[in-house]
Every structure is written in C-alpha cells, then in structure tokens.
Design an enzyme around this catalytic site. Structure first.
Site, PDB file in Angstrom:
ATOM      1  N   GLY A   1      34.255  35.869  44.039  1.00  0.00           N
ATOM      2  CA  GLY A   1      34.476  34.658  44.904  1.00  0.00           C
ATOM      3  C   GLY A   1      33.429  33.459  44.696  1.00  0.00           C
ATOM      4  O   GLY A   1      33.836  32.279  44.838  1.00  0.00           O
ATOM      5  N   SER A   2      32.058  34.033  44.507  1.00  0.00           N
ATOM      6  CA  SER A   2      31.228  33.030  44.410  1.00  0.00           C
ATOM      7  C   SER A   2      31.195  32.249  43.092  1.00  0.00           C
ATOM      8  O   SER A   2      30.701  31.151  43.174  1.00  0.00           O
ATOM      9  CB  SER A   2      29.722  33.708  44.612  1.00  0.00           C
TER      10      SER A   2
ATOM     11  N   GLU B   1      42.092  41.312  45.190  1.00  0.00           N
ATOM     12  CA  GLU B   1      41.022  41.632  46.456  1.00  0.00           C
ATOM     13  C   GLU B   1      41.709  41.589  47.690  1.00  0.00           C
ATOM     14  O   GLU B   1      41.282  42.559  48.376  1.00  0.00           O
ATOM     15  CB  GLU B   1      39.822  40.630  46.240  1.00  0.00           C
TER      16      GLU B   1
ATOM     17  N   HIS C   1      52.064  30.046  23.554  1.00  0.00           N
ATOM     18  CA  HIS C   1      51.700  30.691  22.344  1.00  0.00           C
ATOM     19  C   HIS C   1      51.446  32.191  22.029  1.00  0.00           C
ATOM     20  O   HIS C   1      51.111  32.813  21.404  1.00  0.00           O
ATOM     21  CB  HIS C   1      50.517  30.025  21.819  1.00  0.00           C
TER      22      HIS C   1
ATOM     23  N   LYS D   1      29.093  48.712  43.586  1.00  0.00           N
ATOM     24  CA  LYS D   1      28.142  47.940  43.955  1.00  0.00           C
ATOM     25  C   LYS D   1      26.891  49.035  44.181  1.00  0.00           C
ATOM     26  O   LYS D   1      25.794  49.074  43.916  1.00  0.00           O
ATOM     27  CB  LYS D   1      27.954  46.839  44.820  1.00  0.00           C
TER      28      LYS D   1
ATOM     29  N   SER E   1      26.411  36.623  49.283  1.00  0.00           N
ATOM     30  CA  SER E   1      25.747  37.569  49.882  1.00  0.00           C
ATOM     31  C   SER E   1      24.188  37.543  49.564  1.00  0.00           C
ATOM     32  O   SER E   1      23.426  37.980  50.416  1.00  0.00           O
ATOM     33  CB  SER E   1      26.288  39.101  49.562  1.00  0.00           C
TER      34      SER E   1
ATOM     35  N   THR F   1      23.975  39.936  44.660  1.00  0.00           N
ATOM     36  CA  THR F   1      24.699  40.392  43.546  1.00  0.00           C
ATOM     37  C   THR F   1      23.949  40.551  42.311  1.00  0.00           C
ATOM     38  O   THR F   1      23.096  39.261  41.787  1.00  0.00           O
ATOM     39  CB  THR F   1      25.932  39.156  43.263  1.00  0.00           C
TER      40      THR F   1
ATOM     41  N   SER G   1      25.514  32.897  45.135  1.00  0.00           N
ATOM     42  CA  SER G   1      25.884  34.219  45.596  1.00  0.00           C
ATOM     43  C   SER G   1      26.073  34.262  47.049  1.00  0.00           C
ATOM     44  O   SER G   1      25.056  34.147  47.608  1.00  0.00           O
ATOM     45  CB  SER G   1      24.794  35.426  45.037  1.00  0.00           C
TER      46      SER G   1
HETATM   47  O1  PA5 Z   1      35.063  38.067  47.208  1.00  0.00           O
HETATM   48  C1  PA5 Z   1      34.481  38.954  46.779  1.00  0.00           C
HETATM   49  O2  PA5 Z   1      34.110  39.785  47.902  1.00  0.00           O
HETATM   50  C2  PA5 Z   1      33.726  39.275  45.672  1.00  0.00           C
HETATM   51  O3  PA5 Z   1      34.620  38.805  44.612  1.00  0.00           O
HETATM   52  C3  PA5 Z   1      32.465  38.847  45.464  1.00  0.00           C
HETATM   53  O4  PA5 Z   1      32.369  37.322  45.586  1.00  0.00           O
HETATM   54  C4  PA5 Z   1      31.790  39.097  44.248  1.00  0.00           C
HETATM   55  O5  PA5 Z   1      31.505  40.578  44.491  1.00  0.00           O
HETATM   56  C5  PA5 Z   1      30.257  38.902  44.097  1.00  0.00           C
HETATM   57  O6  PA5 Z   1      29.565  38.971  45.607  1.00  0.00           O
HETATM   58  P1  PA5 Z   1      28.866  37.607  46.170  1.00  0.00           P
HETATM   59  O7  PA5 Z   1      29.835  36.337  46.175  1.00  0.00           O
HETATM   60  O8  PA5 Z   1      28.207  37.912  47.221  1.00  0.00           O
HETATM   61  O9  PA5 Z   1      27.621  37.103  44.972  1.00  0.00           O
END
Ligand code: PA5
Length: 347
Positions: A54-55, A233, A249, A341, A98, A101, A96
């Site tokens: 997500g980050s 997710e 392609h 993790k 959190s 990561t 990040s």
């Molecule tokens: O969205 C999520 O929960 C994950 O894809 C996290 O983004 C990913 O594990 C990385 O963690 P962070 O975004 O805290 O760096």
C-alpha cells in the site's frame, strides 16, 4: 449477502472499514494540508520512492501522474537496498505507513550509506525513529489506518515533497479537481447508496465468485494494479492486472478458452485515452465477451491525471470492500501478510 442491507454489512465489517472509506476524501484533504519538509540542495536527477504494498502504491500513482510532464524520472523501488542509479544527485523518499517495513528500512540505510538525500514519509515505527535520530526531513502521518486505506496520506505528501525539491507533478488546480471528484464519489459509492445507483456494488456483484482481471491503459494501468492488490488484501481474492496495449500481445490469448467462464474482466477507461487505446479496449471486449464470465467497465472521473487515477483507486477500495462483504470477509485484517512479517522478524 444483500449489499443494500447496511446493518448486515456492518456485522461483517467489524473494523468499520466503510467509515474509513467514506472519509477518504477528507483524508486526502488532510494529507494535502500536512506540512512538508523544506529540502535544500539541487534539483534531483532521479527520484526513488522506496516502499512496499500500500505504501508503494502512492509512489506508483504520483509517477503515473508525472509521466507525461515531469522531466525527472520517478522510480518506485519495491525491495531491499536501492538500485545502483540512486547516487548523490538523486532523492530517495522512504515511504512506509507503519514505518516498520524492513525493505524500506534497508533502502533508507543504503541511502544514508551512499549519502543520497533522504526523506521519510511515515506514521512512525523504526523509520520515524531513524528520521528523528538522524534529523532527516520527514512528513509525519497520522496513525491508525491500514496502509492501503491511507492512500491519501501517501499520495498528497509525496506530491508536496516533490514540489518542494523542484519536481512538481501537479498544479494546484489539478489537486482541487481531484479533491472535488473524490468528494462526489464518496456519496455515490457508500453503502447507503442502493445497488442500482451504486457502480461499486454492481461491479462487485458482477464479479461474484469469479477471478477478476483488471486492465488499464497507459495511465489507468497503474490503477489496475491497485485494483488487483485491493482485491487480494481486502477481499482475499486472487486477481490479475494488465496493461493495454501490452496484454494484447500475451494475456489476450487466455480469454477464448472454457476456463474464461470463471473469470471476470474489468476495464479501466478514461475519456482522454487515445483512439488507438480505445480501439484496443473495444477489441478486448469483442474477443473476450463470448467466453468470459463477464466484462465490466468503469471510467475515470475528472480531466486531470490526478483526479483520474485517484477516482479509479477510490472505486477500487469500494469494489473490493463490497466483494469482501459478498464473501462474508472483514476487509481490514491481513493475518497472513502479518504472519510473514512476524516470522521474518523472529529469525
Ligand atoms: O496495505 C497493506 O497493509 C500492505 O500492503 C502494506 O502497505 C505493506 O505490507 C507495507 O507496509 P507499510 O505500508 O506499513 O510499509
């Protein structure tokens, strides 16, 4: 599950993800208002956004917004360390949510060792502590969200950091447009809006138990990848993402066999797409429709690239939310991802 039964949705949605998604436009406003650090030094020749999941997604979207106008390459780096091209005339943005990561921490360590200018965008964790200890420029994000649901806090501060170092990606007008488009979508996609007038509910229902395959064009393919990861997710459903014209392609070949009945195509369109790309989308629809489980289409909103890409990302959050509801799954927790993790940290 009846997607119009709001109390039934709330029973599955145990972490109140619907509220977080409804507040997403406000989150974007707050993200836009966060103070960004003032960076000294020369304009970077390369921008590396180090992030995962997500980050990293915020970096993808900013890079896609700047692809046609910005003369500084933006490279989104997902992994340990840094690419060799990240040297002293580059800028590394360690992103990040959190702050814990390990891949991003590793990128930050390499940036420090190579003396590459480094900025942190994080809500805290080890990255926040590193930024404090080293006096690094940092955007301090509000905590308490799942990273993928904090997209507004990841996109807007990154735009501000880049503007502050002479690599502006969007104009003030484009930002205003994006904020307006998202605010309008919030009403249209929320659980209180009935299925017949709620495009996100309809797409989720059309997908049902089938595997979603999401295809975008030159701009919207970035959003297609975001749809894939949101399905995985939030709804815990495997998905694929592809880009037009590249998928013409290779991947197009899988859409005429009997297995296609178990898959559903989602096409991410935009008004500004070229005639060549529009023609290819029509061809995909024509070729795949007879065998595919179904084909849905959704259009980006707004005229600027930021509004377009964020409107598709917002739609993705809602579609994956409703798909999770159909499967009786709480979209918030990601226990397997967290176990990975934990197990890595304990070695
Ligand atoms: O969205 C999520 O929960 C994950 O894809 C996290 O983004 C990913 O594990 C990385 O963690 P962070 O975004 O805290 O760096």
């Amino acid at each position: 599950m009846n997607l119009d039964d709001v109390p039934a949705l709330a029973r599955v949605d145990q972490h109140d993800t619907a509220r977080i998604l409804t507040e997403f436009p406000e989150q974007c406003r707050r993200g836009h208002a966060l103070p960004a650090p003032v960076l000294g030094g020369a304009r970077p020749r390369l921008i590396v956004v180090a992030g995962m999941g997500g980050s990293a997604s915020g970096g993808d979207m900013v890079a896609a917004c700047g692809a046609e106008t910005l003369d500084v390459p933006i490279l989104v780096h997902r992994g340990y360390g840094l690419p060799a091209a990240a040297v002293r005339d580059a800028l590394v943005v360690a992103t990040s949510y959190s702050g814990d990561t390990v891949e991003v921490l590793s990128a930050a360590d390499v940036a420090l060792a190579r003396r590459v200018p480094l900025v942190a965008i994080t809500a805290g964790g080890a990255l926040g502590a590193l930024a404090d200890a080293r006096g690094l420029p940092r955007v301090a994000l509000p905590s308490g969200l799942m990273p993928r649901m904090a997209l507004g806090y990841l996109v807007f501060p990154l735009l501000a950091v880049l503007a502050g170092c002479g690599a502006r990606v969007t104009s003030a007008g484009e930002v205003d447009e994006a904020l307006e488009v998202l605010a309008a979508q919030a009403d249209e996609l929320a659980p209180a809006r009935a299925l017949e007038k709620n495009a996100a509910k309809r797409i989720a229902l059309n997908i049902g138990d089938r595997l979603p395959a999401v295809y975008g064009g030159p701009l919207t393919a970035t959003a297609a990848y975001r749809w894939k990861t949101d399905f995985e997710e939030n709804a815990k459903v495997l998905a694929v993402a592809g880009a037009v014209p590249e998928m013409n392609h290779n991947e197009i070949e899988v859409w005429r066999g009997p297995a296609a009945a178990n898959r559903h195509i989602v096409l991410l369109r935009e008004e500004g797409e070229s005639a060549q790309i529009a023609r290819r989308f029509e061809l995909i629809r024509d070729l795949a429709t007879p065998a595919a489980g179904g084909v849905s289409e959704t259009w980006a909103r707004g005229t600027g690239r930021l509004a377009r890409i964020l409107s598709l990302a917002y739609m993705s959050l809602w579609v994956s939310f409703y798909l999770a509801m159909l499967h009786g799954i709480d979209p918030w927790p990601v226990p397997t991802l967290e176990e990975v993790k934990r197990r890595l940290a304990s070695r």
